[in-house]
Design a protein around this motif. Structure first.
Motif, PDB file in Angstrom:
ATOM      1  N   TYR A 127     -93.743 -29.013  52.423  1.00 48.56           N
ATOM      2  CA  TYR A 127     -93.803 -30.332  51.711  1.00 48.56           C
ATOM      3  C   TYR A 127     -92.997 -30.090  49.967  1.00 48.56           C
ATOM      4  CZ  TYR A 127     -98.359 -30.498  51.311  1.00 48.56           C
ATOM      5  OH  TYR A 127     -99.447 -30.326  50.852  1.00 48.56           O
ATOM      6  N   THR A 128     -94.340 -28.733  49.225  1.00 50.94           N
ATOM      7  CA  THR A 128     -93.898 -29.244  48.669  1.00 50.94           C
ATOM      8  C   THR A 128     -93.501 -28.280  47.065  1.00 50.94           C
ATOM      9  OG1 THR A 128     -96.981 -28.599  48.063  1.00 50.94           O
ATOM     10  CG2 THR A 128     -95.582 -27.449  46.622  1.00 50.94           C
ATOM     11  N   GLU A 129     -92.593 -29.857  46.937  1.00 51.68           N
ATOM     12  CA  GLU A 129     -91.475 -28.938  45.163  1.00 51.68           C
ATOM     13  C   GLU A 129     -92.288 -28.880  44.334  1.00 51.68           C
ATOM     14  OE1 GLU A 129     -88.886 -29.401  45.476  1.00 51.68           O
ATOM     15  OE2 GLU A 129     -88.127 -28.949  47.786  1.00 51.68           O
ATOM     16  N   SER A 146     -97.789 -33.659  44.869  1.00 50.25           N
ATOM     17  CA  SER A 146     -98.082 -33.782  45.457  1.00 50.25           C
ATOM     18  C   SER A 146     -99.262 -33.794  44.713  1.00 50.25           C
ATOM     19  CB  SER A 146     -98.538 -33.076  47.187  1.00 50.25           C
ATOM     20  OG  SER A 146     -98.786 -31.515  46.300  1.00 50.25           O
ATOM     21  N   SER A 147    -100.896 -34.486  45.714  1.00 47.87           N
ATOM     22  CA  SER A 147    -101.481 -34.818  45.384  1.00 47.87           C
ATOM     23  C   SER A 147    -103.358 -34.144  45.645  1.00 47.87           C
ATOM     24  CB  SER A 147    -102.096 -35.455  44.417  1.00 47.87           C
ATOM     25  OG  SER A 147    -103.756 -36.332  43.943  1.00 47.87           O
ATOM     26  N   PHE A 148    -103.778 -32.852  45.820  1.00 50.47           N
ATOM     27  CA  PHE A 148    -104.791 -32.506  46.384  1.00 50.47           C
ATOM     28  C   PHE A 148    -105.927 -33.503  45.998  1.00 50.47           C
ATOM     29  CE2 PHE A 148    -107.537 -29.008  48.291  1.00 50.47           C
ATOM     30  CZ  PHE A 148    -107.288 -29.865  49.431  1.00 50.47           C
ATOM     31  N   SER A 149    -107.533 -33.940  47.069  1.00 50.05           N
ATOM     32  CA  SER A 149    -108.179 -34.963  46.552  1.00 50.05           C
ATOM     33  C   SER A 149    -109.564 -33.548  46.026  1.00 50.05           C
ATOM     34  CB  SER A 149    -108.645 -35.896  46.668  1.00 50.05           C
ATOM     35  OG  SER A 149    -109.272 -35.311  48.085  1.00 50.05           O
ATOM     36  N   ALA A 150    -109.473 -32.397  46.305  1.00 51.53           N
ATOM     37  CA  ALA A 150    -110.353 -32.018  46.103  1.00 51.53           C
ATOM     38  C   ALA A 150    -110.315 -31.244  44.614  1.00 51.53           C
ATOM     39  CB  ALA A 150    -110.666 -30.452  47.089  1.00 51.53           C
ATOM     40  N   PRO A 151    -111.670 -31.616  44.035  1.00 46.31           N
ATOM     41  CA  PRO A 151    -112.082 -31.855  42.499  1.00 46.31           C
ATOM     42  C   PRO A 151    -111.860 -29.874  42.291  1.00 46.31           C
ATOM     43  CG  PRO A 151    -113.857 -32.909  44.174  1.00 46.31           C
ATOM     44  CD  PRO A 151    -112.657 -32.565  44.460  1.00 46.31           C
ATOM     45  N   GLY A 152    -111.410 -30.068  41.429  1.00 45.66           N
ATOM     46  CA  GLY A 152    -110.841 -28.273  40.734  1.00 45.66           C
ATOM     47  C   GLY A 152    -110.352 -27.437  41.817  1.00 45.66           C
ATOM     48  N   TYR A 153    -110.552 -27.552  42.799  1.00 42.26           N
ATOM     49  CA  TYR A 153    -109.459 -26.514  43.855  1.00 42.26           C
ATOM     50  C   TYR A 153    -108.299 -25.737  43.188  1.00 42.26           C
ATOM     51  CZ  TYR A 153    -107.715 -24.517  47.937  1.00 42.26           C
ATOM     52  OH  TYR A 153    -106.887 -23.478  48.311  1.00 42.26           O
ATOM     53  N   VAL A 154    -107.652 -27.047  42.909  1.00 38.43           N
ATOM     54  CA  VAL A 154    -106.082 -26.034  42.718  1.00 38.43           C
ATOM     55  C   VAL A 154    -106.067 -25.766  41.246  1.00 38.43           C
ATOM     56  CG1 VAL A 154    -103.727 -27.823  41.416  1.00 38.43           C
ATOM     57  CG2 VAL A 154    -104.661 -29.059  43.797  1.00 38.43           C
ATOM     58  N   GLU A 155    -107.302 -26.519  40.546  1.00 39.31           N
ATOM     59  CA  GLU A 155    -107.330 -25.737  38.940  1.00 39.31           C
ATOM     60  C   GLU A 155    -107.558 -24.419  39.487  1.00 39.31           C
ATOM     61  OE1 GLU A 155    -107.912 -30.308  38.257  1.00 39.31           O
ATOM     62  OE2 GLU A 155    -107.999 -28.870  39.793  1.00 39.31           O
ATOM     63  N   ALA A 156    -108.834 -24.255  39.808  1.00 39.42           N
ATOM     64  CA  ALA A 156    -109.309 -23.043  40.000  1.00 39.42           C
ATOM     65  C   ALA A 156    -108.583 -22.039  40.750  1.00 39.42           C
ATOM     66  CB  ALA A 156    -110.342 -22.737  40.942  1.00 39.42           C
ATOM     67  N   VAL A 172    -106.036 -23.885  33.575  1.00 40.72           N
ATOM     68  CA  VAL A 172    -105.466 -24.775  33.835  1.00 40.72           C
ATOM     69  C   VAL A 172    -106.100 -25.961  34.001  1.00 40.72           C
ATOM     70  CG1 VAL A 172    -104.434 -25.799  36.733  1.00 40.72           C
ATOM     71  CG2 VAL A 172    -104.584 -23.271  35.446  1.00 40.72           C
ATOM     72  N   THR A 173    -105.520 -27.184  33.582  1.00 42.01           N
ATOM     73  CA  THR A 173    -106.334 -28.933  33.584  1.00 42.01           C
ATOM     74  C   THR A 173    -104.881 -29.761  33.590  1.00 42.01           C
ATOM     75  OG1 THR A 173    -106.472 -27.687  31.578  1.00 42.01           O
ATOM     76  CG2 THR A 173    -107.209 -30.387  32.047  1.00 42.01           C
ATOM     77  N   LYS A 174    -106.105 -30.492  34.691  1.00 43.89           N
ATOM     78  CA  LYS A 174    -104.943 -31.759  35.551  1.00 43.89           C
ATOM     79  C   LYS A 174    -104.683 -33.082  34.379  1.00 43.89           C
ATOM     80  CE  LYS A 174    -106.048 -33.079  39.746  1.00 43.89           C
ATOM     81  NZ  LYS A 174    -107.179 -34.430  40.780  1.00 43.89           N
ATOM     82  N   VAL A 175    -104.018 -33.043  34.011  1.00 45.27           N
ATOM     83  CA  VAL A 175    -103.051 -33.745  33.183  1.00 45.27           C
ATOM     84  C   VAL A 175    -102.407 -35.272  33.571  1.00 45.27           C
ATOM     85  CG1 VAL A 175    -102.749 -31.644  31.632  1.00 45.27           C
ATOM     86  CG2 VAL A 175    -100.432 -32.459  33.083  1.00 45.27           C
ATOM     87  N   HIS A 176    -102.388 -35.206  34.833  1.00 46.56           N
ATOM     88  CA  HIS A 176    -101.440 -36.630  35.683  1.00 46.56           C
ATOM     89  C   HIS A 176    -102.426 -35.996  36.946  1.00 46.56           C
ATOM     90  CE1 HIS A 176     -98.536 -39.418  36.955  1.00 46.56           C
ATOM     91  NE2 HIS A 176     -98.611 -38.759  37.903  1.00 46.56           N
ATOM     92  N   ASP A 177    -102.276 -37.261  37.309  1.00 49.19           N
ATOM     93  CA  ASP A 177    -102.798 -37.605  39.315  1.00 49.19           C
ATOM     94  C   ASP A 177    -102.538 -39.156  39.625  1.00 49.19           C
ATOM     95  OD1 ASP A 177    -103.336 -37.940  41.536  1.00 49.19           O
ATOM     96  OD2 ASP A 177    -104.328 -35.673  41.467  1.00 49.19           O
ATOM     97  N   ASP A 178    -101.214 -39.436  40.456  1.00 54.45           N
ATOM     98  CA  ASP A 178    -100.983 -41.250  40.178  1.00 54.45           C
ATOM     99  C   ASP A 178    -101.208 -40.855  42.379  1.00 54.45           C
ATOM    100  OD1 ASP A 178     -99.140 -39.830  41.955  1.00 54.45           O
ATOM    101  OD2 ASP A 178     -97.634 -41.048  40.544  1.00 54.45           O
ATOM    102  N   GLY A 179    -101.919 -39.868  42.685  1.00 54.31           N
ATOM    103  CA  GLY A 179    -102.341 -40.272  44.132  1.00 54.31           C
ATOM    104  C   GLY A 179    -100.534 -39.693  45.182  1.00 54.31           C
ATOM    105  N   ASP A 180     -99.837 -39.373  43.992  1.00 55.03           N
ATOM    106  CA  ASP A 180     -98.835 -39.118  45.046  1.00 55.03           C
ATOM    107  C   ASP A 180     -98.145 -37.771  44.523  1.00 55.03           C
ATOM    108  OD1 ASP A 180     -98.591 -41.208  47.201  1.00 55.03           O
ATOM    109  OD2 ASP A 180     -98.105 -42.628  45.185  1.00 55.03           O
ATOM    110  N   SER A 181     -98.678 -37.872  42.983  1.00 57.77           N
ATOM    111  CA  SER A 181     -97.941 -36.635  42.426  1.00 57.77           C
ATOM    112  C   SER A 181     -99.106 -36.002  41.615  1.00 57.77           C
ATOM    113  CB  SER A 181     -96.486 -36.107  41.766  1.00 57.77           C
ATOM    114  OG  SER A 181     -96.413 -37.514  40.596  1.00 57.77           O
ATOM    115  N   SER A 182     -98.695 -35.007  40.872  1.00 60.44           N
ATOM    116  CA  SER A 182     -99.628 -34.315  40.304  1.00 60.44           C
ATOM    117  C   SER A 182     -99.298 -33.333  38.808  1.00 60.44           C
ATOM    118  CB  SER A 182    -101.079 -33.543  41.166  1.00 60.44           C
ATOM    119  OG  SER A 182    -100.752 -32.144  40.945  1.00 60.44           O
ATOM    120  N   THR A 183     -99.839 -33.181  37.622  1.00 67.05           N
ATOM    121  CA  THR A 183     -98.745 -31.907  36.708  1.00 67.05           C
ATOM    122  C   THR A 183    -100.360 -31.872  36.457  1.00 67.05           C
ATOM    123  OG1 THR A 183     -97.482 -33.900  35.898  1.00 67.05           O
ATOM    124  CG2 THR A 183     -97.864 -31.853  34.649  1.00 67.05           C
TER     125      THR A 183
END
Length: 192
Positions: A127-129, A146-156, A172-183
């Motif tokens: 599914y990932t785009e 998509s969005s992943f709820s595990a804090p710190g995981y995607v950044e690391a 790597v820093t999360k700059v956006h997350d609306d629950g459906d997508s993230s940046t």
């Protein structure tokens, strides 16, 4: 030819076996206690049998929660997920596909490797785009559908991938997350 985005409903989203294998069979080598093995089996991943080709995302997310609880019980949750992500990058690099991907990353260097991230991410699930925006020679934004709820995981995870590509001091820093997508902002120190 432009690829059409994969529009996979959340209930049909699945991760591929190499993701599961990378973490559970390689990244956690020597750390899978009998209790962890049993908890994973009860959740739906039986390490005493051949792994399935696909695993539903909610099941995989639950397994990651279990691993953090069992392997990193004495650290804050975000730190546990960061440690898990680092183990995952190392473990993925030990899979057949992961060895090839990591070998290419090392040869490409950080800039060209980042340009390949959307393609690499497509190979991890159904599914990932991902789209990439260059903000500077060592500054990119990666947008995920998509969005992943595990804090710190995607950044690391992305920091580990950047390091594998030769990036110095990746951040790597999360700059956006609306629950459906993230940046995420991906940066590293330029070479002198």
């Amino acid at each position: 030819m432009t690829r059409r985005p994969r529009s996979v409903p959340p209930e049909q989203r699945q991760v591929y076996v190499q993701v599961v294998e990378g973490l559970l069979q390689h990244g956690l080598k020597g750390q899978v206690s009998p209790r962890l093995r049993e908890r994973l089996r009860q959740a739906g991943v039986d390490l005493d049998r051949p792994l399935l080709p696909l695993y539903p995302v909610p099941l995989w997310a639950r397994c990651m929660d279990i691993v953090v609880e069992e392997v990193y019980p004495d650290v804050p949750r975000a730190e546990g997920y960061a440690l898990l992500a680092r183990a995952h990058v190392e473990g993925y690099g030990a899979t057949l596909l992961g060895r090839a991907v990591m070998g290419v990353m090392r040869v490409l260097g950080p800039r060209r490797m980042v340009h390949r991230l959307p393609e690499v991410l497509r190979g991890t699930d159904n599914y990932t785009e991902a789209t990439l925006t260059e903000r500077g020679p060592t500054h990119f934004e990666l947008h995920l559908n998509s969005s992943f709820s595990a804090p710190g995981y995607v950044e690391a995870l992305f920091e580990g991938m950047l390091a594998a590509g030769g990036a110095k001091a990746p951040r790597v820093t999360k700059v956006h997350d609306d629950g459906d997508s993230s940046t995420y902002a991906l940066t590293w120190t330029p070479e002198p």
